[in-house]
Design a protein around this motif. Structure first.
Motif, PDB file in Angstrom:
ATOM      1  N   TRP A 193      16.304 -88.367 -59.995  1.00 12.76           N
ATOM      2  CA  TRP A 193      15.171 -87.788 -61.391  1.00 12.76           C
ATOM      3  C   TRP A 193      13.963 -87.306 -60.610  1.00 12.76           C
ATOM      4  N   GLU A 194      13.243 -86.623 -61.444  1.00 11.18           N
ATOM      5  CA  GLU A 194      12.112 -85.917 -60.824  1.00 11.18           C
ATOM      6  C   GLU A 194      11.075 -86.957 -60.241  1.00 11.18           C
ATOM      7  N   ASP A 195      10.895 -87.993 -60.939  1.00 11.19           N
ATOM      8  CA  ASP A 195       9.802 -89.246 -60.687  1.00 11.19           C
ATOM      9  C   ASP A 195      10.459 -90.106 -59.583  1.00 11.19           C
ATOM     10  N   GLN A 196      11.484 -89.700 -58.916  1.00  4.11           N
ATOM     11  CA  GLN A 196      12.169 -90.554 -57.848  1.00  4.11           C
ATOM     12  C   GLN A 196      11.057 -90.908 -56.890  1.00  4.11           C
ATOM     13  N   VAL A 197      11.159 -92.452 -56.451  1.00  4.13           N
ATOM     14  CA  VAL A 197      10.321 -92.925 -55.206  1.00  4.13           C
ATOM     15  C   VAL A 197      11.324 -93.652 -54.267  1.00  4.13           C
ATOM     16  N   ILE A 198      10.865 -93.479 -52.961  1.00  6.25           N
ATOM     17  CA  ILE A 198      11.642 -94.145 -52.069  1.00  6.25           C
ATOM     18  C   ILE A 198      10.986 -95.156 -51.221  1.00  6.25           C
ATOM     19  N   VAL A 199      11.018 -96.366 -51.174  1.00  3.83           N
ATOM     20  CA  VAL A 199      10.326 -97.201 -50.330  1.00  3.83           C
ATOM     21  C   VAL A 199      11.029 -97.770 -49.295  1.00  3.83           C
ATOM     22  N   ARG A 200      10.539 -97.693 -47.999  1.00  7.37           N
ATOM     23  CA  ARG A 200      11.409 -98.172 -46.897  1.00  7.37           C
ATOM     24  C   ARG A 200      10.747 -99.290 -46.231  1.00  7.37           C
ATOM     25  N   GLY A 201      11.324-100.300 -45.763  1.00  8.69           N
ATOM     26  CA  GLY A 201      10.826-101.137 -44.914  1.00  8.69           C
ATOM     27  C   GLY A 201      11.698-102.297 -44.439  1.00  8.69           C
ATOM     28  N   THR A 202      11.493-103.600 -44.180  1.00  8.48           N
ATOM     29  CA  THR A 202      12.454-104.452 -43.689  1.00  8.48           C
ATOM     30  C   THR A 202      12.295-105.819 -44.588  1.00  8.48           C
ATOM     31  N   LEU A 203      13.121-106.669 -44.278  1.00  6.15           N
ATOM     32  CA  LEU A 203      13.037-107.849 -45.414  1.00  6.15           C
ATOM     33  C   LEU A 203      11.764-108.518 -45.045  1.00  6.15           C
ATOM     34  N   SER A 204      11.145-108.149 -43.927  1.00  4.46           N
ATOM     35  CA  SER A 204       9.695-108.916 -44.034  1.00  4.46           C
ATOM     36  C   SER A 204       8.609-108.400 -44.889  1.00  4.46           C
TER      37      SER A 204
END
Ligand code: SAH
Length: 251
Positions: A193-204
């Motif tokens: 979608w145009e308002d897509q957001v990606i958040v990356r990290g680890t389980l911590s």
């Protein structure tokens, strides 16, 4: 005829050609509320009756389908992603069978595949993971005991978790019972979608990161080592190996 059509994850160009052609031909279109991109509705005939099922209960939806069918009208029932994944089509199918109404299912691009595509990743990397677990955390909808997140996470496989970001703390604490703390996690809100957001990290740290962005719905949680930056090619791609061991169907 009744057609269950997968609309894809959001980008209106990600519906199948077959899905579009059917929508163009149907007299009645029932689409699943906010998750189906309304752009797709422009393919409906000018005279088509168009309904948003978000405001209807199952009886009302089935009532509408049955009546339309009796009036000789074709119905397009549009679901988000692919109808076979958390599409709640089973309950509709049971009712249609009872009414002796024939139906067809047109697949769509599921959101977990759309999430992989926007992350530019393969979910199945030789020697890292060859299994994708599609699941959700239990809530109002009961998950069978043997299929709880903590048990599934013991495999270290790639995991695509639907319908669960609002419970991210519980998800993470279950996952930690199987995966290592440093296992990567990517959360994709409204993939394509145009308002897509990606958040990356680890389980911590993923829980705090996703909460700080205020994401609590319409997100895919992808977990596993496939998200790591793996630079080496698998030996499966080695020439020698591929000639001697690799079977055609693996390619
Ligand atoms: N049949 C759909 C899933 C419907 S259940 C499919 O195949 O994708 C609704 C859940 O799907 C949401 O809670 C979210 O977890 C996921 N979802 C649907 N669309 C999404 C999108 N564009 N991006 C990320 N997740 C999405």
């Amino acid at each position: 005829m009744v057609y269950f059509i997968g609309a894809g994850p959001g980008d209106p160009e990600l519906i199948t050609l077959k899905g579009i052609k059917i929508i163009q031909a149907c007299d009645v279109v029932i689409y699943a509320g906010s998750l189906v991109n309304k752009e797709i509705l422009k393919y409906a005939k000018p005279k088509a009756e168009v309904y948003d099922s978000a405001t209807m209960n199952l009886d009302e939806i089935i009532g509408l389908i049955v009546k339309s069918h009796k009036d000789g009208k074709d119905v397009a029932r549009i679901h988000t992603g692919d109808p076979a994944i958390y599409g709640a089509i089973h309950e509709q199918i049971v009712r249609l069978k009872k009414e002796n109404i024939d139906y067809e299912i047109i697949p769509g691009v599921s959101s977990f595949l759309a999430a992989a595509s926007v992350l530019k990743k393969e979910l199945t990397i030789p020697e890292i993971t060859q299994t994708v677990i599609i699941t959700r955390i239990g809530g109002r909808t009961v998950v069978p005991k043997e299929q709880e997140l903590k048990d599934l996470s013991r495999h270290g496989a790639t995991m695509a978790i639907f319908l669960s970001v609002q419970e991210i703390d519980r998800v993470v604490s279950e996952l930690k019972k199987g995966y290592q703390e440093n296992t990567p996690v990517a959360i994709v809100y409204k993939a394509t979608w145009e308002d897509q957001v990606i958040v990356r990290g680890t389980l911590s740290d993923i829980s705090q990161k996703v909460k700080s962005k205020g994401i609590n719905k319409t997100a895919m949680i992808l977990v596993g080592d496939f998200l790591k930056n793996i630079k080496a090619y698998s030996k499966l791609y080695d020439k020698e190996f591929s000639h001697s061991f690799r079977k055609k169907e693996d390619l």
